[in-house]
Write a protein that holds these residues in place. Structure first.
Motif, mmCIF file in Angstrom:
data_model
loop_
_atom_site.group_PDB
_atom_site.id
_atom_site.type_symbol
_atom_site.label_atom_id
_atom_site.label_comp_id
_atom_site.label_asym_id
_atom_site.label_seq_id
_atom_site.Cartn_x
_atom_site.Cartn_y
_atom_site.Cartn_z
ATOM 1 N N GLY A 111 6.052 15.984 2.791
ATOM 2 C CA GLY A 111 6.803 15.122 3.370
ATOM 3 C C GLY A 111 7.098 13.527 2.491
ATOM 4 N N GLU A 112 6.014 13.644 1.410
ATOM 5 C CA GLU A 112 6.170 12.556 0.504
ATOM 6 C C GLU A 112 7.051 12.723 -0.536
ATOM 7 O OE1 GLU A 112 2.056 10.051 0.928
ATOM 8 O OE2 GLU A 112 2.165 11.734 -0.555
ATOM 9 N N GLY A 158 0.797 -1.142 0.153
ATOM 10 C CA GLY A 158 0.060 0.126 0.021
ATOM 11 C C GLY A 158 0.879 1.300 -0.009
ATOM 12 N N GLU A 159 1.886 1.189 0.749
ATOM 13 C CA GLU A 159 2.952 2.410 0.762
ATOM 14 C C GLU A 159 3.324 2.506 -0.519
ATOM 15 O OE1 GLU A 159 5.398 1.777 4.081
ATOM 16 O OE2 GLU A 159 3.782 1.784 5.538
ATOM 17 N N LEU A 160 3.700 1.711 -1.496
ATOM 18 C CA LEU A 160 4.571 1.664 -2.821
ATOM 19 C C LEU A 160 3.562 1.996 -3.451
ATOM 20 C CD1 LEU A 160 6.719 1.203 -4.737
ATOM 21 C CD2 LEU A 160 5.906 -1.159 -4.997
ATOM 22 N N SER A 161 2.192 1.677 -3.600
ATOM 23 C CA SER A 161 1.184 2.240 -4.312
ATOM 24 C C SER A 161 0.750 3.545 -4.184
ATOM 25 C CB SER A 161 0.080 1.251 -3.845
ATOM 26 O OG SER A 161 -1.097 1.485 -4.716
ATOM 27 N N ARG A 162 0.775 3.918 -2.871
ATOM 28 C CA ARG A 162 0.806 5.608 -2.718
ATOM 29 C C ARG A 162 1.650 6.210 -3.426
ATOM 30 N NH1 ARG A 162 1.621 5.632 2.291
ATOM 31 N NH2 ARG A 162 3.722 6.701 2.181
ATOM 32 N N LEU A 163 2.593 5.940 -3.260
ATOM 33 C CA LEU A 163 3.936 6.784 -4.094
ATOM 34 C C LEU A 163 3.752 6.744 -5.405
ATOM 35 C CD1 LEU A 163 6.709 5.902 -1.664
ATOM 36 C CD2 LEU A 163 5.640 8.077 -1.795
ATOM 37 N N MET A 164 3.509 5.531 -5.920
ATOM 38 C CA MET A 164 3.451 5.074 -7.494
ATOM 39 C C MET A 164 2.188 6.141 -7.927
ATOM 40 S SD MET A 164 5.849 3.337 -8.415
ATOM 41 C CE MET A 164 5.019 2.403 -9.957
ATOM 42 N N SER A 165 1.070 5.951 -7.163
ATOM 43 C CA SER A 165 -0.299 6.762 -7.843
ATOM 44 C C SER A 165 0.180 8.350 -7.850
ATOM 45 C CB SER A 165 -1.290 6.440 -6.769
ATOM 46 O OG SER A 165 -1.336 7.092 -5.449
#
Length: 112
Positions: free
Chosen positions: A59-60, A41-48
């Motif tokens: 901060g992202e 989910g954390e990877l998905s958030r950054l990829m999106s």
């Protein structure tokens, strides 16, 4: 794990050693599965945010994508170790399965 030529068997041994020393013991398989889903989910958030329509929150940063992939690989390795699964055997089997299934499929796909 500073060696750039680490094998999957080496990775499994190194993660196992880390768990038994620094980590004390493995979390249960279900806990590690939940952690794996969290990391995905954390990877998905950054990829999106990098490749999709969303913008980064304060901060992202896309700079954290390699770290998230590393987290996923670490937890997946823990699960394989716990279940006695060789990652080398697993990926070799998957590549063979995909090759047999998709030998001409992608080459004949006009969308590609």
């Amino acid at each position: 794990m500073g060696n750039n030529n680490i094998t999957l068997n080496d990775l499994q041994a190194e993660v196992d050693q880390w768990i038994k020393t620094v980590g004390v013991r493995y979390f249960s398989e279900l806990t590690n599965l939940a952690i794996l889903m969290e990391e995905v989910g954390e990877l998905s958030r950054l990829m999106s945010r990098k490749y999709g329509d969303q913008s980064f929150k304060a901060g992202e940063s896309a700079d954290k994508i390699p770290s998230e992939i590393g987290d996923i690989l670490f937890v997946l390795t823990c699960l394989a170790n716990q279940m006695g699964i060789s990652l080398e055997d697993a990926i070799a089997g998957t590549i063979q399965k995909n090759t047999n299934r998709d030998l001409t499929r992608h080459k004949n796909n006009p969308k590609l």
